[in-house]
Design an enzyme around this catalytic site. Structure first.
Site, PDB file in Angstrom:
ATOM      1  N   SER A 160       0.822  -1.203   0.000  1.00 50.62           N
ATOM      2  CA  SER A 160       0.000   0.000   0.000  1.00 50.62           C
ATOM      3  C   SER A 160       0.866   1.268   0.000  1.00 50.62           C
ATOM      4  CB  SER A 160      -0.972  -0.039   1.186  1.00 50.62           C
ATOM      5  OG  SER A 160      -1.976   0.931   1.065  1.00 50.62           O
ATOM      6  N   ASP A 253      -9.809  -4.409  -4.634  1.00 46.07           N
ATOM      7  CA  ASP A 253      -9.089  -3.271  -4.071  1.00 46.07           C
ATOM      8  C   ASP A 253      -9.369  -2.017  -4.901  1.00 46.07           C
ATOM      9  OD1 ASP A 253      -7.229  -1.525  -2.973  1.00 46.07           O
ATOM     10  OD2 ASP A 253      -5.488  -2.784  -3.413  1.00 46.07           O
ATOM     11  N   HIS A 283      -7.956  -5.186  -0.347  1.00 45.35           N
ATOM     12  CA  HIS A 283      -6.771  -4.455   0.082  1.00 45.35           C
ATOM     13  C   HIS A 283      -6.440  -4.866   1.522  1.00 45.35           C
ATOM     14  CE1 HIS A 283      -4.006  -1.047  -0.352  1.00 45.35           C
ATOM     15  NE2 HIS A 283      -4.210  -0.827   0.938  1.00 45.35           N
TER      16      HIS A 283
END
Length: 309
Positions: A160, A253, A283
């Site tokens: 991320s 995601d 995610h």
């Protein structure tokens, strides 16, 4: 196109969505402290913490600063590759403590040294403070390996926001030859600060990470005057000198499409790229390993194979 969620995540996501709806109904105001506490709660879903031959805290010194790190090695007497890990959390949350189990598993799966970086977080330290910390560790990591043998291969990895840091450093390394990066591992990376890809809308509600939360993270990370497109690795320069890359994507995601587009641009620039999409994952699935153990086993296996190729 909206992602199709794995059945074994239905109960978890239902509970998350109920909690989000209740918070909105109660008028809960988002704060950095609350966001950090909520991310830390995911530690309850990562209960397997393997032992390692070497696991120590340390500091990398740079520009009169001490940057805390955690160092892991499955075999401190062997000259292993060095992988420097930048945790996720929207540039506002996360910690080396939260990511301790993940870094241990990477060290074991890839048989490498892992250095996990406690970089500075927004909004207390906005862009680019955290990136600068991570760059300093990539340049000075040898300071914390005095009791550990290590080889010449240096990799960076992150999930991320950590992926955003990796890709920004890969751009810096194009002109700064003192920044040695042999490979990068990007796990559902955030590379577009304009949130312009279709999946931000398609997957932007109902899958844990929501569009409004992404925007809130970025608003806290950047000052108003900054050009978010110019800061986005997705819209930066690409060339064949960039490191070989493993790009991991989650199909449910909001960041799915920007990760795929980033991999495409790397490939067009002549970079060796491997892409693996976990089509039914959300995610941050790495942070809920107990619920998606098979997928996480595959993830660590992928990382191990990529490191040692």
């Amino acid at each position: 196109m909206r992602g199709e969620l794995a059945e074994h995540l239905n109960e978890f996501i239902t509970g998350v969505n109920q909690a989000i709806a209740q918070a909105k109904e109660d008028g809960v105001v988002a704060t950095p402290e609350l966001a950090r506490a909520n991310l830390a709660k995911l530690a309850a879903f990562v209960t397997q913490v393997p032992k390692l031959a070497y696991a120590e805290d340390g500091y990398v010194f740079a520009d009169q600063m001490e940057i805390p790190v955690k160092v892991y090695s499955p075999a401190p007497e062997e000259e292993l590759p060095v992988l420097i890990y930048f945790h996720g959390g929207g540039h506002m949350c996360g910690s080396t403590e939260l990511y301790d189990p993940m870094c241990r598993k990477i060290a074991i799966a890839a048989r490498c040294i892992v250095i996990s970086v406690e970089y500075r977080l927004a909004p207390e330290f906005p862009y680019p403070a955290g990136i600068n910390d991570c760059e300093d560790v990539v340049k000075g990591f040898h300071q914390v390996l005095k009791n550990v043998q290590y080889g010449n291969k240096v990799l960076i990895a992150g999930d991320s926001a950590g992926g955003a840091i990796c890709t920004t450093l890969a751009i810096r390394a194009m002109t700064d030859k003192s920044l040695k990066i042999d490979k990068q591992i990007l796990i559902y990376p955030s590379v577009d600060y304009t949130s312009s890809m279709p999946s931000v809308e398609d997957n932007g509600t109902g899958f844990l990470l929501e569009k409004t939360r992404i925007q809130w993270y970025f608003d806290n990370y950047f000052d108003d005057y900054e050009d978010r497109e110019a800061m986005s690795p997705l819209f930066g320069p690409f060339d064949a000198t960039m490191p070989d890359s493993l790009v991991v994507i989650a199909g449910c995601d909001p960041l799915r499409d920007e990760g795929l587009e980033y991999a495409k641009k790397l490939r067009l620039a002549g970079v060796n790229v491997e892409v693996r999409e976990f089509k039914n994952m959300i995610h941050a699935f790495m942070n809920i390993e107990d619920l998606v153990s098979e997928e996480c086993r595959e993830l660590y296996s992928l990382i191990g194979s990529f490191v040692n190729r």
